[in-house]
Design a protein around this motif. Structure first.
Motif, PDB file in Angstrom:
ATOM      1  N   GLY A   1      57.495  54.044  30.118  1.00  0.00           N
ATOM      2  CA  GLY A   1      57.689  53.298  31.351  1.00  0.00           C
ATOM      3  C   GLY A   1      57.346  54.127  32.570  1.00  0.00           C
ATOM      4  O   GLY A   1      57.861  55.235  32.748  1.00  0.00           O
ATOM      5  N   LEU A   2      56.436  53.609  33.399  1.00  0.00           N
ATOM      6  CA  LEU A   2      55.958  54.329  34.580  1.00  0.00           C
ATOM      7  C   LEU A   2      56.305  53.518  35.814  1.00  0.00           C
ATOM      8  O   LEU A   2      55.786  52.414  36.020  1.00  0.00           O
ATOM      9  N   ASP A   3      57.196  54.046  36.626  1.00  0.00           N
ATOM     10  CA  ASP A   3      57.674  53.306  37.793  1.00  0.00           C
ATOM     11  C   ASP A   3      56.653  53.390  38.926  1.00  0.00           C
ATOM     12  O   ASP A   3      56.109  54.454  39.204  1.00  0.00           O
ATOM     13  N   SER A   4      56.368  52.280  39.546  1.00  0.00           N
ATOM     14  CA  SER A   4      55.467  52.218  40.683  1.00  0.00           C
ATOM     15  C   SER A   4      56.112  51.373  41.772  1.00  0.00           C
ATOM     16  O   SER A   4      56.444  50.203  41.551  1.00  0.00           O
ATOM     17  N   ARG A   5      56.311  51.982  42.924  1.00  0.00           N
ATOM     18  CA  ARG A   5      56.951  51.253  44.020  1.00  0.00           C
ATOM     19  C   ARG A   5      56.045  50.166  44.588  1.00  0.00           C
ATOM     20  O   ARG A   5      56.518  49.200  45.157  1.00  0.00           O
ATOM     21  N   ALA A   6      54.737  50.325  44.425  1.00  0.00           N
ATOM     22  CA  ALA A   6      53.779  49.346  44.968  1.00  0.00           C
ATOM     23  C   ALA A   6      53.454  48.302  43.908  1.00  0.00           C
ATOM     24  O   ALA A   6      52.346  48.224  43.394  1.00  0.00           O
ATOM     25  N   THR A   7      54.453  47.508  43.542  1.00  0.00           N
ATOM     26  CA  THR A   7      54.272  46.421  42.582  1.00  0.00           C
ATOM     27  C   THR A   7      54.575  45.113  43.299  1.00  0.00           C
ATOM     28  O   THR A   7      55.676  44.921  43.823  1.00  0.00           O
ATOM     29  N   PHE A   8      53.599  44.200  43.325  1.00  0.00           N
ATOM     30  CA  PHE A   8      53.719  42.976  44.105  1.00  0.00           C
ATOM     31  C   PHE A   8      53.377  41.776  43.226  1.00  0.00           C
ATOM     32  O   PHE A   8      52.676  41.895  42.216  1.00  0.00           O
ATOM     33  N   VAL A   9      53.883  40.609  43.649  1.00  0.00           N
ATOM     34  CA  VAL A   9      53.464  39.344  43.073  1.00  0.00           C
ATOM     35  C   VAL A   9      52.900  38.497  44.214  1.00  0.00           C
ATOM     36  O   VAL A   9      53.501  38.382  45.283  1.00  0.00           O
ATOM     37  N   THR A  10      51.717  37.943  43.993  1.00  0.00           N
ATOM     38  CA  THR A  10      51.022  37.175  45.030  1.00  0.00           C
ATOM     39  C   THR A  10      50.886  35.729  44.575  1.00  0.00           C
ATOM     40  O   THR A  10      50.405  35.461  43.468  1.00  0.00           O
ATOM     41  N   PHE A  11      51.291  34.799  45.449  1.00  0.00           N
ATOM     42  CA  PHE A  11      51.149  33.362  45.222  1.00  0.00           C
ATOM     43  C   PHE A  11      50.070  32.854  46.174  1.00  0.00           C
ATOM     44  O   PHE A  11      50.188  33.025  47.394  1.00  0.00           O
ATOM     45  N   VAL A  12      49.040  32.213  45.656  1.00  0.00           N
ATOM     46  CA  VAL A  12      47.963  31.653  46.474  1.00  0.00           C
ATOM     47  C   VAL A  12      47.997  30.137  46.303  1.00  0.00           C
ATOM     48  O   VAL A  12      47.820  29.626  45.188  1.00  0.00           O
TER      49      VAL A  12
ATOM     50  N   GLN B   1      44.842  27.764  50.263  1.00  0.00           N
ATOM     51  CA  GLN B   1      44.417  29.124  49.919  1.00  0.00           C
ATOM     52  C   GLN B   1      45.187  30.171  50.719  1.00  0.00           C
ATOM     53  O   GLN B   1      44.715  31.299  50.894  1.00  0.00           O
ATOM     54  N   LEU B   2      46.362  29.800  51.194  1.00  0.00           N
ATOM     55  CA  LEU B   2      47.188  30.733  51.962  1.00  0.00           C
ATOM     56  C   LEU B   2      47.994  31.595  50.998  1.00  0.00           C
ATOM     57  O   LEU B   2      48.773  31.081  50.207  1.00  0.00           O
ATOM     58  N   PRO B   3      47.824  32.923  51.027  1.00  0.00           N
ATOM     59  CA  PRO B   3      48.550  33.784  50.096  1.00  0.00           C
ATOM     60  C   PRO B   3      49.940  34.139  50.608  1.00  0.00           C
ATOM     61  O   PRO B   3      50.173  34.264  51.817  1.00  0.00           O
ATOM     62  N   THR B   4      50.851  34.310  49.688  1.00  0.00           N
ATOM     63  CA  THR B   4      52.197  34.795  49.971  1.00  0.00           C
ATOM     64  C   THR B   4      52.470  35.951  49.024  1.00  0.00           C
ATOM     65  O   THR B   4      52.475  35.769  47.809  1.00  0.00           O
ATOM     66  N   THR B   5      52.672  37.138  49.556  1.00  0.00           N
ATOM     67  CA  THR B   5      52.869  38.341  48.745  1.00  0.00           C
ATOM     68  C   THR B   5      54.303  38.830  48.883  1.00  0.00           C
ATOM     69  O   THR B   5      54.810  38.983  49.997  1.00  0.00           O
ATOM     70  N   LEU B   6      54.950  39.066  47.740  1.00  0.00           N
ATOM     71  CA  LEU B   6      56.331  39.524  47.693  1.00  0.00           C
ATOM     72  C   LEU B   6      56.398  40.807  46.869  1.00  0.00           C
ATOM     73  O   LEU B   6      55.584  41.053  45.984  1.00  0.00           O
TER      74      LEU B   6
END
Length: 291
Positions: free
Chosen positions: A78-89, A94-99
């Motif tokens: 397991g490799l932890d990465s703080r820059a992990t996002f989920v994007t809804f388009v 076509q408006l993206p929402t990134t969380l």
């Protein structure tokens, strides 16, 4: 082995560990999608990279959508990465929402987010736009290219809010702004010309009073020009007074204080020398006339 040698070996071990950690490539091992309501779990589906959802996952307004991603290195750790996002388009605008996916305690490399569609804050996050969204997991690291894992489509069902609903596409949203029409401050009302003329005369009045006082006291200006020597120093002495008024004028319209003091110091020395010489010549003439 001495103390310096032991420290060198320890530093080499630490450096090798850091190099190995930096060179480890991150992979999205699996993604879990869960839909639950107040009565219990409705759907649980786990995807192994690069598999995607077969069907559109429907989420109602009274349900909760949970998405978790597990990232590992080349060795399966397991490799932890703080820059992990989920994007809804959004499929329409076509408006993206990134969380950001948060890290639950006690799970290395695991990131998770819970979305309750009945929450007003979540609806505002999606700009009040229900409908089908394309979902993708993104993982970034500073030492290598990021990973983007499209996992499929979800249908978010909640009441559309006209206050946040965006009718145009993402590009059209950044179109030209309305033209700005500047409104300048109206001109200030000027006083009557008579008032300006009166104050102009008042500024000249001290000169009139000075000339009148000289005439009343019987000032003898002719003695300044009684001879060639008197005339030269007399004209030069009066010229220094004119120079002072000229310097004051330029200080008012152009010069700063340091420039004024510089020119004024030179002019003060010249006024002192010329004025003293003019008075000495006048004094000598008076003494010669009394003999």
């Amino acid at each position: 082995m001495g103390v310096p040698s032991r420290i060198s070996v320890l530093l080499c071990i630490v450096l090798a560990a850091l190099v190995a950690l930096a060179s480890a490539k991150v992979h999205v091992s699996e993604v879990a999608i869960r839909v639950a309501s107040a009565s219990g779990p409705k759907l649980t589906q786990t995807l192994k990279y690069p598999k995607q959802l077969d069907d559109i996952v429907a989420v109602e307004v009274d349900e909760q959508l949970s998405i978790s991603a597990l990232t590992k290195d080349d060795n399966g750790k397991g490799l932890d990465s703080r820059a992990t996002f989920v994007t809804f388009v959004h499929a329409g605008s076509q408006l993206p929402t990134t969380l950001v996916l948060e890290s639950p305690s006690g799970a290395a490399g695991l990131r998770k987010i819970d979305l309750t569609l009945g929450s007003k804050a979540i609806q505002e996050t999606f700009k009040g736009q229900p409908g089908v969204y394309a979902v993708a997991i993104s993982v970034g690291r500073f030492d290598q290219a990021g990973v983007v894992y499209p996992i499929g489509n979800v249908n978010l069902s909640f009441p559309a809010d006209p206050e946040f609903f965006v009718k145009h596409s993402y590009g059209e949203h950044y179109g030209p702004l309305p033209e700005i029409h500047h409104v300048f401050r109206p001109d200030e009302k000027q006083p009557l010309p008579l008032i300006s003329q009166v104050f102009a005369l008042l500024s000249i009045a001290p000169w009139v009073l000075l000339l009148g006082a000289w005439s009343f006291l019987g000032a003898n200006v002719r003695e300044l020009f009684a001879s060639v020597g008197h005339s030269v120093f007399g004209v030069a002495f009066i010229g220094t007074f004119v120079s002072w008024f000229t310097l004051f004028y330029f200080y008012w319209v152009r010069l700063n204080l340091f420039q004024f003091l510089g020119y004024g110091s030179v002019l003060a020395v010249a006024t002192l020398i010329i004025g003293r010489q003019a008075l000495v010549l006048r004094h000598n003439r008076r003494i010669a006339g009394n003999k």
